[in-house]
Every structure is written in structure tokens, then in C-alpha cells.
Design a protein around this motif. Structure first.
Motif, PDB file in Angstrom:
ATOM      1  N   ALA A   1       7.605  19.360   2.683  1.00  0.00           N
ATOM      2  CA  ALA A   1       6.332  19.888   2.187  1.00  0.00           C
ATOM      3  C   ALA A   1       5.282  19.858   3.292  1.00  0.00           C
ATOM      4  N   ARG A   2       5.293  18.801   4.046  1.00  0.00           N
ATOM      5  CA  ARG A   2       4.300  18.654   5.119  1.00  0.00           C
ATOM      6  C   ARG A   2       4.487  19.735   6.180  1.00  0.00           C
TER       7      ARG A   2
ATOM      8  N   ALA B   1      11.178   0.470  -1.776  1.00  0.00           N
ATOM      9  CA  ALA B   1      10.502   1.426  -0.911  1.00  0.00           C
ATOM     10  C   ALA B   1      11.514   2.229  -0.098  1.00  0.00           C
TER      11      ALA B   1
ATOM     12  N   LEU C   1       7.433   3.383  -8.091  1.00  0.00           N
ATOM     13  CA  LEU C   1       7.194   2.483  -6.973  1.00  0.00           C
ATOM     14  C   LEU C   1       5.901   1.700  -7.179  1.00  0.00           C
TER      15      LEU C   1
ATOM     16  N   LEU D   1       7.209  15.272  -7.133  1.00  0.00           N
ATOM     17  CA  LEU D   1       7.270  14.298  -6.042  1.00  0.00           C
ATOM     18  C   LEU D   1       6.202  13.225  -6.207  1.00  0.00           C
TER      19      LEU D   1
ATOM     20  N   ARG E   1      -6.558  16.080   0.213  1.00  0.00           N
ATOM     21  CA  ARG E   1      -5.965  17.011   1.160  1.00  0.00           C
ATOM     22  C   ARG E   1      -4.642  16.482   1.700  1.00  0.00           C
TER      23      ARG E   1
ATOM     24  N   HIS F   1       3.503  23.138   4.903  1.00  0.00           N
ATOM     25  CA  HIS F   1       2.051  23.225   4.858  1.00  0.00           C
ATOM     26  C   HIS F   1       1.473  23.454   6.241  1.00  0.00           C
ATOM     27  N   ASP F   2       1.993  22.707   7.218  1.00  0.00           N
ATOM     28  CA  ASP F   2       1.463  22.808   8.567  1.00  0.00           C
ATOM     29  C   ASP F   2       1.786  24.152   9.199  1.00  0.00           C
TER      30      ASP F   2
ATOM     31  N   HIS G   1      13.274  10.616  -1.541  1.00  0.00           N
ATOM     32  CA  HIS G   1      12.154  11.559  -1.615  1.00  0.00           C
ATOM     33  C   HIS G   1      11.471  11.857  -0.291  1.00  0.00           C
TER      34      HIS G   1
ATOM     35  N   ALA H   1      11.851  15.430   1.074  1.00  0.00           N
ATOM     36  CA  ALA H   1      11.029  16.432   0.380  1.00  0.00           C
ATOM     37  C   ALA H   1       9.581  16.359   0.854  1.00  0.00           C
ATOM     38  N   LEU H   2       9.096  15.150   1.057  1.00  0.00           N
ATOM     39  CA  LEU H   2       7.722  14.993   1.520  1.00  0.00           C
ATOM     40  C   LEU H   2       7.555  15.614   2.905  1.00  0.00           C
TER      41      LEU H   2
ATOM     42  N   ARG I   1      -4.993  24.691   3.726  1.00  0.00           N
ATOM     43  CA  ARG I   1      -6.301  24.043   3.809  1.00  0.00           C
ATOM     44  C   ARG I   1      -6.196  22.845   4.738  1.00  0.00           C
ATOM     45  N   ARG I   2      -7.077  22.778   5.693  1.00  0.00           N
ATOM     46  CA  ARG I   2      -6.988  21.768   6.735  1.00  0.00           C
ATOM     47  C   ARG I   2      -7.819  20.536   6.402  1.00  0.00           C
TER      48      ARG I   2
ATOM     49  N   GLN J   1     -10.562  13.973   1.781  1.00  0.00           N
ATOM     50  CA  GLN J   1      -9.517  13.650   2.762  1.00  0.00           C
ATOM     51  C   GLN J   1      -8.240  13.195   2.066  1.00  0.00           C
TER      52      GLN J   1
ATOM     53  N   LEU K   1     -10.545  17.535   6.762  1.00  0.00           N
ATOM     54  CA  LEU K   1     -11.932  17.514   7.232  1.00  0.00           C
ATOM     55  C   LEU K   1     -11.972  16.953   8.644  1.00  0.00           C
TER      56      LEU K   1
ATOM     57  N   ARG L   1      -1.006  18.095   1.190  1.00  0.00           N
ATOM     58  CA  ARG L   1      -0.159  18.413   2.333  1.00  0.00           C
ATOM     59  C   ARG L   1       1.234  17.825   2.169  1.00  0.00           C
ATOM     60  N   ASP L   2       1.315  16.625   1.615  1.00  0.00           N
ATOM     61  CA  ASP L   2       2.599  15.955   1.467  1.00  0.00           C
ATOM     62  C   ASP L   2       3.315  16.353   0.178  1.00  0.00           C
ATOM     63  N   GLY L   3       2.738  17.302  -0.548  1.00  0.00           N
ATOM     64  CA  GLY L   3       3.416  17.780  -1.752  1.00  0.00           C
ATOM     65  C   GLY L   3       3.348  16.823  -2.921  1.00  0.00           C
TER      66      GLY L   3
ATOM     67  N   TRP M   1      13.135   4.739  -2.366  1.00  0.00           N
ATOM     68  CA  TRP M   1      12.259   5.897  -2.581  1.00  0.00           C
ATOM     69  C   TRP M   1      12.334   6.829  -1.376  1.00  0.00           C
TER      70      TRP M   1
ATOM     71  N   GLN N   1       0.832  -1.196   0.000  1.00  0.00           N
ATOM     72  CA  GLN N   1       0.000   0.000   0.000  1.00  0.00           C
ATOM     73  C   GLN N   1       0.865   1.243   0.000  1.00  0.00           C
ATOM     74  N   ILE N   2       0.481   2.183  -0.864  1.00  0.00           N
ATOM     75  CA  ILE N   2       1.171   3.464  -0.931  1.00  0.00           C
ATOM     76  C   ILE N   2       0.248   4.504  -0.324  1.00  0.00           C
ATOM     77  N   GLY N   3       0.701   5.155   0.714  1.00  0.00           N
ATOM     78  CA  GLY N   3      -0.158   6.135   1.362  1.00  0.00           C
ATOM     79  C   GLY N   3      -1.368   5.452   1.966  1.00  0.00           C
TER      80      GLY N   3
ATOM     81  N   PRO O   1       5.357   6.495   3.414  1.00  0.00           N
ATOM     82  CA  PRO O   1       3.996   6.270   2.932  1.00  0.00           C
ATOM     83  C   PRO O   1       3.856   4.956   2.190  1.00  0.00           C
ATOM     84  N   ILE O   2       4.721   4.010   2.458  1.00  0.00           N
ATOM     85  CA  ILE O   2       4.622   2.731   1.774  1.00  0.00           C
ATOM     86  C   ILE O   2       4.509   1.637   2.817  1.00  0.00           C
TER      87      ILE O   2
END
Lengths: 129, 129
Positions: free
Chosen positions: B114-115, B100, A96, A89, A62, B118-119, B107, B110-111, B125-126, A59, B128, A66-68, B103, A22-24, B20-21
DNA sequence: CGGAATCCTCTTCGATACTG
DNA sequence: CAGTATCGAAGAGGATTCCG
């Protein structure tokens, strides 16, 4: 820009649902694939991601923003129009995802076979409850 | 057979927790890595997988056995001894895990950047609620 | 059209204690 | 040593309804 997305792009009958990679979150990889061919609108994304509710799609988008992984562009029109697009990105995940799909193509049948054989065996050791 | 597993093998401080994997469930990929160097006993696995409870480790190992990723061998001794070992199918996941990790090495910073950006942005944008 | 608000279920994970 | 048995919290995901 690009052809409409095929609503059968992610056929639920396909055993990819059993894919142990699973990715994300649940829908992230599918969104990436939907955006591979270029920017897409919110409603456009809902077609191939059958069953996804607007809340969950929001969701997902979003979190990806957020993660670019994607950018969101809202046009001040009526009716409203919003487009999502992969960032560099986000595109880096494509390789992957391809690797995960290749693994599934090569090995998922064996995994499912092992699972079935195990489930059919009365002597098999069962999960904890 | 092999050297003892390093208890700091999966340091929780490492941002790989944000990766995220995911392969299988939460602990599956780590178990695969623990078994990469050869068969291991139940208690041996608990050291690097810090915080895992015996229940969850049992669940994980059972699911992996069901999917043909590992084999379980119980020796009729006292005290009991059980060993887990990767199958060929389980070893096939190593390449995917390596992809994985590659990656993430390339990367993930960078993720996370970005996070964070953003935060820190009040206009962001937040999610939900 | 592109969401937001609300409510709810189900699974996953963990804490704790006990056993063959 | 290698698990089991319970209990409980949390969060992801989904159903439904409503809004600018």
C-alpha cells in the motif's frame, strides 16, 4: 452511525501512557480504537485525542492512509466534510492492540512498581547523561 | 550456557525495520530476544545489535533494569564481567513480541505494498511539511 | 470544517574518544 | 571488558496563526 466518542476515552491519568508498547506513531493506536465503531470525521477524532493539534492529527491520518490502514473520503459540501474509516488492514491491528492492552493489564503494575522502587533507592544505578 | 548469538540475528535488510510495532525503545525488543536463550554479557549483546554504540546499549539496559525487565550481575573479576538476564516480567514480553512478529508476517507485505502504491501515485496526498 | 504554514523544543539516537 | 564523557544531527511532536 455510531455514538459520539467519549472525550475521556483516553484519560491521561491512566498509566497506559507508560505502556512500553507502541503501534505506529504516538497516536496511531488511539485513532484505530476511535475508528473501531465505524467512520468518523476529523473533528470527531479530536475530542477523545485530547491535546492533539490539527497538524499532528493530519500527519497521523496521512501516514495511516499511506500505509493502507484507513481510507479518507471527502464530500464536496459546504461546510466541508471528511470521513475516515478503517480498512481491513487497519482492523487487523485491533487484535494486536488488544494483546498490548492485555499485557498492560497483567504486567504494567509490576513494571511501574519496579520503576518506583528503583527510583526510590539511593543505591540505584542512574541513566547516562 | 547458550550458543553464541548469530550476528545476523537482526538483518537490517529484513523489512522488520518497517514494522509499525515497537516495544519499549528502539532496541528493547531485540535485547529481549537476545536474552531469550539465557544470560548474556555486554559485549555478547553488541554483536547481533549491529551498529549499537556502547552508550546506547548502556542506556537501553539501564532503562530495562529500572523497569524490572532484566537483572544485571557484575562479577568482581579482572577483566570485569557483567551478565544480563531476563526477569519473569521481561519474559512476559516474549509473547507480545511473538504476536507482533505474527502480525508482520501476515500483514506487513500488504502495508508495504500500500505504501509503495501510494508513493508511486502522483495524485497521492503528501505529508505536511 | 478541515486543514496549511511557520516556528520551536525536546528527546532520541549516533559518532568519537577516553578510562577503571 | 564494560563501560563514560562529549558533541552533534535529526526528527517527532507541539504552539500558534491563518486560509478556502
Amino acid at each position: 452511525m455510531a455514538d459520539p466518542l467519549d472525550p475521556r476515552m483516553f484519560d491521561p491519568v491512566c498509566p497506559s501512557s507508560a505502556m512500553p508498547i507502541q503501534i505506529g506513531d504516538k497516536w496511531t493506536a488511539m485513532v484505530v480504537l476511535c475508528l473501531e465503531g465505524g467512520r468518523r470525521r476529523f473533528t470527531e477524532l479530536r475530542a477523545p485525542l485530547r491535546g492533539i493539534t490539527p497538524k499532528v492529527l493530519t500527519q497521523t491520518l496521512r501516514a495511516m492512509e499511506r500505509d493502507g490502514l484507513i481510507t479518507r473520503t471527502a464530500y464536496d459540501e459546504n461546510p466541508p466534510r471528511v470521513e475516515y474509516e478503517l480498512t481491513a488492514l487497519g482492523r487487523s491491528l485491533l487484535a494486536l492492540i488488544a494483546a498490548a492492552r492485555a499485557w498492560s493489564k497483567d504486567h504494567l503494575p509490576a513494571l511501574l512498581e519496579a520503576r518506583e522502587a528503583h527510583d526510590d533507592s539511593p543505591r540505584a544505578r542512574r541513566p547516562l547523561r
